[in-house]
Motif scaffolding. Structure first.
Motif, PDB file in Angstrom:
ATOM      1  N   LEU A   1       1.388  23.911   7.980  1.00 32.46           N
ATOM      2  CA  LEU A   1       2.138  24.837   8.822  1.00 32.46           C
ATOM      3  C   LEU A   1       1.294  25.300  10.002  1.00 32.46           C
ATOM      4  O   LEU A   1       1.735  25.299  11.156  1.00 32.46           O
TER       5      LEU A   1
ATOM      6  N   VAL B   1      -0.084  16.550   8.863  1.00 37.01           N
ATOM      7  CA  VAL B   1       0.609  17.770   9.285  1.00 37.01           C
ATOM      8  C   VAL B   1       1.987  17.857   8.626  1.00 37.01           C
ATOM      9  O   VAL B   1       2.480  18.917   8.292  1.00 37.01           O
ATOM     10  N   LEU B   2       2.598  16.697   8.421  1.00 37.69           N
ATOM     11  CA  LEU B   2       3.959  16.658   7.903  1.00 37.69           C
ATOM     12  C   LEU B   2       4.094  17.260   6.519  1.00 37.69           C
ATOM     13  O   LEU B   2       5.178  17.627   6.104  1.00 37.69           O
TER      14      LEU B   2
ATOM     15  N   ALA C   1       0.978  22.679  12.413  1.00 40.07           N
ATOM     16  CA  ALA C   1       2.225  22.443  13.138  1.00 40.07           C
ATOM     17  C   ALA C   1       2.402  23.459  14.259  1.00 40.07           C
ATOM     18  O   ALA C   1       2.870  23.110  15.340  1.00 40.07           O
TER      19      ALA C   1
ATOM     20  N   ILE D   1       6.074  20.465   5.956  1.00 33.70           N
ATOM     21  CA  ILE D   1       7.520  20.555   5.905  1.00 33.70           C
ATOM     22  C   ILE D   1       8.128  19.683   4.834  1.00 33.70           C
ATOM     23  O   ILE D   1       9.298  19.824   4.512  1.00 33.70           O
TER      24      ILE D   1
END
Lengths: 266, 870
Positions: free
Chosen positions: B777, B863-864, B780, B867
């Protein structure tokens, strides 16, 4: 009440906030290859609230990740704020996300150790920038969280947390905000509050929002709904009603299952 | 359940590897120390039994039989004539009788004319006779070349020959105690004791004539006789037979008795080394236990959802606890196995280090004994199981419904009880440590136990209790430190710093436990640092106060040197006075021949008439002067023996001579002389051979100290056994020894710090895994990779600095208290602020180092993942 004219303009004159040009994304290799995106080309306009819809596995989340500089397409080009992302290195991508893009996720949206206010200002503090006080006040009042700014996320309800997340996404005046199923974890009342707030920020604050959702109710708040199936854009609706969206979704579903269409053909 | 446990182990390989490493290191250190001690023991007992004959004829009134055995022939003045040996040889019980000629004060110079250093192990110089040991084997084994035949030939032990750079056939330079002080002999070979190595002792083996030339002024006399029994004759029968012909003043003793005496004498020394090393092994194991507790706690917190699922599917609490404990058992068995093997390697490393220092330990005695393996496994397994017990019970408390909940963080546990209990314990520890200041109560406990009166012991126990209770409630005590550190890093690094500070405070217990491991190490390091600095300051003070001569001459190894050196120095231009001091041994009171152990050997400090003019002794009663026939004793010694001014005391010397000097003064404790000070003339009278332990030199009026120093240096240039020192050099030489010991202790404590680093790496690594989504997060919404790495590094530094702050505070506190308890010896207190600052810097470095891998791993995370909902 609106500051900008919500009526759709002529597409040729609308400002493009983000753009996907023939984007392909594949995972795995050979026999195990999965095509998440199979040639998506798409323009997202500034000052619009756009929904990307599609059944599970249609590639809508992948598309959003690529548009939001979180993931890289296998081939094709993504342009955000006039900048091509393909050539950018991690540092530039980070800065782009920090300064030009806002995010709202389905869950786990806030840093638990920081207060609501600190969470909202986090992207700015990371960039060591001072918030614009007028803008900050405007955002806070729109979200309606002023009395709770000193609370930690654990002291807020799910809806309140998500509104904090929305406020954070807007705090740096980004060119575009991406929301990934922002109401997926919320009850209908909270969901309505969050969606109402997003709608307001487009209408009153002039923001650009792209939302991924499979909820027709959520999509009905939008100016434009883009339908994705099997990694391709299959359809789009302007200012649709909930019923229109439902019908479209059902249609896509049946096409995917090889049945005859039941709704009107677009 | 079993399969699941094993799957879990396999699934968390990396996480477990790190906590396993903590056990591995602890067990390895323990096993290494045990193996090494055993090897040391074996080396010495091998030498002792390999070099002891069936029976020995020796002077009957050895001041201390054990001492005589440990230092063969040191000053044994009564000699056996060859006829006595001939008489022994005529007895049918005796297969062979070999006269022994031996002596001390011989040194080997290397090819560059420098003294061959020894570790303090004795130099054994004696004649080769081919005599047999208890097992009927030759006592000495030739490794190379041949035995010495003429007076000008020599055999050395291999290590000494190698260190000195000599090869067989080379000419070797020796420094002899008397007569021709420098002599050249030819090296004809190298030899070792039968039974393994020399344990650092230098062997100088001569022909009988060669040894007599050196030690008996060429007379055909012997110090002792080694007896070998005829077939079928027992040691007892042998001794009984020998005693019928042994001349007056000598006795025959069995080889078994000699072995027992020698092992007694050397056992104390070996015990000190073993206990010293084992203390550090225990510290390492305790620090390791902290890390295991922490790792299991974190792993279980992360797995609480899975555990809840098990409970929901019908697993009982006991099954959950058992599965976690079984996991710990498997882990500890693997770790202990690796640890034992690593320990074996470590023992060889230790032996190599000791070999560098001159203590030769044969590597074939460094074996893993069943006892070592058994203890290492037991400690490794029990410590791990004990450490996993609490977390496993907590695991069982996870309610089944947690499996259905989104948020699986275990509910916050109340720490009030623990904190108050910890504070009480801490107060008790501080109270214990403060007792010597308040006054130790003199109560006798039931069962006849006495309250110990040693102030240092009280402080030590208090320190131990306090350090462990601080570790226990570090979550509570660390809070203000963490808050301060958070503010500090926010000021320095903005939001990244604040996030790091917040993360460190997120689970104070976890942070506290991780920091505690480092705290223990740093508390000990800074405590030792304070003591060492105080000791150096005290040395400076004492030297400043008591070092009255212009120059002092003594041997760096505190071995005596010939009196001729002093004679020559008196003639040097610029030298006004040379005051001699000699150390001798005597038995206080009458010698009890039946009970040699009851004889109380004492060191006498022999001085000449100049002593009282150079030094200021503080006479509490009588005079500070001692004349022939008189003795000065210190207050403590007088009290101990209930001596009064004017009393006569009985001294019995090794020669059999007795003296009854009169107490002419009772003096305050001093570093200048010993407990009992007599005149050298009396020692001469008692047939103690003249040699000097130190010379105190006064310069002539107007003489340039530097010039005289240089002249004296030149004089002793070819006698590396002695050194000329002025006040500064003298103080530095003592401080050098303190610092050497200090660095050795630091080296051993470094292991505890290495384990603590592993603990931080572990906690950080697990925290990073736990916060995968949060980190995603942050990434991101704009946290750069560099900022992420900085955030994790700052968190790590925060933990390390917390450990350092608590550790340094405790270390300094108890260092000061311990110094206070030892103020008789450590007269000055010195807190080495520069060293403490350096320790803090080390802690920061430790933090940065520990964050290296977790930070890089976190930076590489996708980073993904933020989510991607589970």
């Amino acid at each position: 009440m609106s500051l900008t004219d919500p009526a759709p303009q002529d597409p040729a004159q609308r400002e493009i906030a983000a753009q996907a040009i023939d984007v392909h994304k594949t995972y795995g290799k050979d026999a195990a290859e999965v095509r998440a995106l199979d040639g998506v080309s798409l323009d997202l306009y500034a000052g619009e609230f756009t929904a990307i819809m599609g059944p599970s596995g249609s590639g809508k989340s992948t598309l959003m990740h690529c548009l939001a500089a979180l993931d890289k397409p296998t081939t094709g080009e993504v342009v955000v704020g006039g900048r091509k992302l393909g050539r950018l290195r991690d540092r530039r991508l980070t800065e782009l996300r920090r300064d030009k893009i806002g995010f709202v996720f389905q869950a786990f949206n806030l840093v638990p150790t920081l207060t609501a206010q600190e969470n909202i200002l986090l992207p700015l503090s990371l960039a060591r920038k001072k918030p614009d006080p007028g803008w900050f006040d405007q955002v806070i009042d729109t979200v309606g969280l002023r009395p709770r700014l000193d609370h930690k996320p654990s002291e807020l309800s799910g809806g309140q947390q998500q509104r904090v997340a929305c406020a954070r996404a807007l705090a740096s005046k980004p060119d575009i905000v991406f929301a990934d199923e922002p109401t997926g974890n919320l009850d209908s009342t909270s969901a309505a509050q969050v969606l109402g707030f997003l709608r307001h920020s487009v209408d009153d604050l002039g923001q650009t929002i792209v939302m991924v959702s499979h909820d027709p109710v959520a999509a009905s708040y939008c100016d434009r709904v883009i339908f994705l199936a099997d990694g391709r854009v299959v359809d789009e609706l302007a200012k649709p009603s909930r019923e229109q969206i439902l019908a479209h979704m059902a249609d896509l579903q049946s096409r995917a299952m090889g049945l005859a269409p039941i709704g009107e053909d677009a | 359940m079993l399969r699941l446990t094993l799957r879990n182990l396999a699934a968390h390989k990396v996480r477990l590897l790190m906590s396993t490493l903590a056990i591995v290191l602890g067990v390895a250190f323990l096993a290494g120390v045990l193996t090494f001690s055993h090897g040391l023991d074996r080396t010495f007992s091998g030498i002792i039994s390999g070099s002891t004959p069936d029976a020995q004829v020796r002077p009957a009134n050895s001041a201390s039989a054990a001492e005589a055995a440990a230092r063969p022939g040191a000053g044994s003045e009564a000699m056996l004539e060859p006829e006595a040996i001939e008489r022994l040889r005529t007895l049918p019980e005796i297969a062979r009788a070999d006269g022994v000629v031996q002596g001390t004060g011989l040194y080997v110079l290397d090819t560059e004319d420098k003294l061959v250093s020894s570790s303090g192990a004795p130099t054994l110089a004696f004649n080769h006779t081919g005599s047999r040991n208890l097992l009927g084997e030759p006592m000495l084994e030739l490794e190379e070349g041949s035995w010495p035949k003429t007076e000008k030939e020599l055999v050395l032990d291999g290590a000494t020959a190698e260190r000195a750079g000599y090869r067989v056939g080379d000419s070797v330079t020796l420094i002899a105690p008397q007569g021709e002080t420098r002599r050249k002999v030819t090296l004809t070979g190298t030899a070792a004791f039968n039974g393994g190595g020399t344990a650092g002792a230098q062997l100088l083996v001569f022909s009988t004539a060669g040894a007599q030339n050196l030690f008996t002024e060429g007379k055909d006399v012997y110090a002792a006789v080694s007896l070998t029994a005829a077939p079928g004759v027992s040691q007892k029968e042998l001794v009984e037979a020998a005693n019928t012909v042994v001349p007056d003043g000598f006795e025959a003793v069995t080889g078994d008795k000699v072995v027992a005496e020698s092992e007694d004498a050397i056992g104390d020394f070996l015990d000190v080394i073993s206990v010293f090393l084992i203390v550090f092994a225990v510290i390492a194991v305790i620090v390791g236990a902290f890390i295991i507790v922490n790792t299991f706690s974190i792993l279980i917190a992360q797995r609480s959802r899975q555990l809840a699922l098990l409970r929901a599917l019908g697993a009982s609490r006991r099954q959950v606890t058992a599965s976690v404990l079984f996991e710990a058992l498997v882990m500890s068995l693997i770790a202990a196995t690796i640890g034992v093997l690593a320990g074996w390697g470590l023992a060889h490393g230790l032996a190599a280090a000791f070999r560098q220092a001159g203590l030769e330990i044969a590597s074939d005695v460094l074996v893993l004994t069943p006892r070592t393996i058994w203890i290492s496994y037991a400690v490794g397994v029990l410590v791990t199981l004990a450490a996993a017990l609490l977390p496993s019970r907590r695991a069982a408390k996870v309610p089944p419904v947690a499996a259905m909940r989104e948020d699986t963080q275990p509910p916050a546990r109340s720490t009030a009880l623990r904190t108050s209990a910890g504070l009480v314990l801490l107060a008790a520890g501080l109270g214990l440590a403060a007792m010597p200041r308040i006054g130790i109560p003199e109560i006798s406990l039931p069962g006849g136990f006495e309250v110990p009166t040693s102030p240092a012991l009280w402080v030590g126990v208090g320190a131990g209790v306090s350090i462990l209770s601080v570790a226990w409630i570090s979550a509570f005590l660390g809070r203000p430190v963490l808050a301060a550190l958070r503010t500090l890093s926010e000021l320095a690094f903005g939001m990244t710093g604040k996030l790091a500070g917040q993360n460190a405070m997120r689970d104070p217990r976890r942070t506290g436990a991780t920091a505690s491991a480092l705290m223990i190490g740093l508390a000990l390091v800074s405590l030792i640092g304070v003591l060492a600095a105080s000791m150096n300051a005290s040395v400076s003070d004492v030297v400043e106060e008591e070092f009255k001569p212009d120059l002092i001459v003594q041997s760096p190894t505190y071995t005596p040197f010939p009196a001729s050196i002093g004679d020559e120095m008196e003639k040097v231009e610029g030298v006004a006075t040379v005051s001699r001091a000699q150390v001798a041994q005597a038995v206080l009171g009458k010698v009890d021949l039946q009970n040699p152990k009851k004889n109380e050997p004492a060191f006498l400090f022999g001085v000449d008439e100049h002593m009282s003019r150079i030094y200021d002794l503080d006479a509490l009663e009588g005079s500070d002067d001692v004349k022939p026939g008189q003795v000065l004793v210190t207050e403590e010694t007088a009290k101990e023996h209930k001596w009064q001014l004017g009393d006569r005391i009985d001294l019995t010397f090794r020669s059999g001579r007795q003296l009854q000097p009169q107490i002419s003064g009772i003096i305050a404790e001093t570093q200048v002389t010993g407990d009992i000070t007599v005149r050298i003339e009396d020692l001469v009278e008692a047939k103690v051979p003249r040699e000097d332990a130190s010379l105190s030199i006064l310069l002539a009026r107007g003489a340039d100290p530097a010039v005289v120093h240089e002249r004296l240096d030149k004089l002793v240039a070819d006698r590396p056994v002695v050194a000329v020192q002025d006040k500064e050099e003298f103080a530095e030489s003592i401080k050098g020894q303190v610092n050497q010991l200090l660095y050795m202790i630091y080296g051993l404590l470094a292991l505890a710090i290495v384990i603590a680093v592993i603990g931080i790496v572990n906690t950080l690594g697990l925290s990073v895994i736990e916060r995968t989504r949060e980190i995603g997060l942050l990434r991101a919404i704009g946290l750069s990779r560099g900022q992420l790495r900085r955030m994790i590094t700052l968190e790590s530094v925060t933990i390390a600095v917390l450990g350092a702050v608590l550790g340094l505070a405790l270390g300094v506190l108890f260092g000061v208290l311990l110094r206070d308890a030892l103020r008789d010896d450590l007269t000055s207190l010195w807190v080495p602020l520069d060293q403490l600052a350096a320790f803090l810097a080390v802690a920061v470095a430790v933090g940065v180092l520990a964050a290296l891998v977790p930070a890089i791993r976190a930076g590489r995370q996708d980073v993904l993942k933020a989510i991607a909902t589970e």
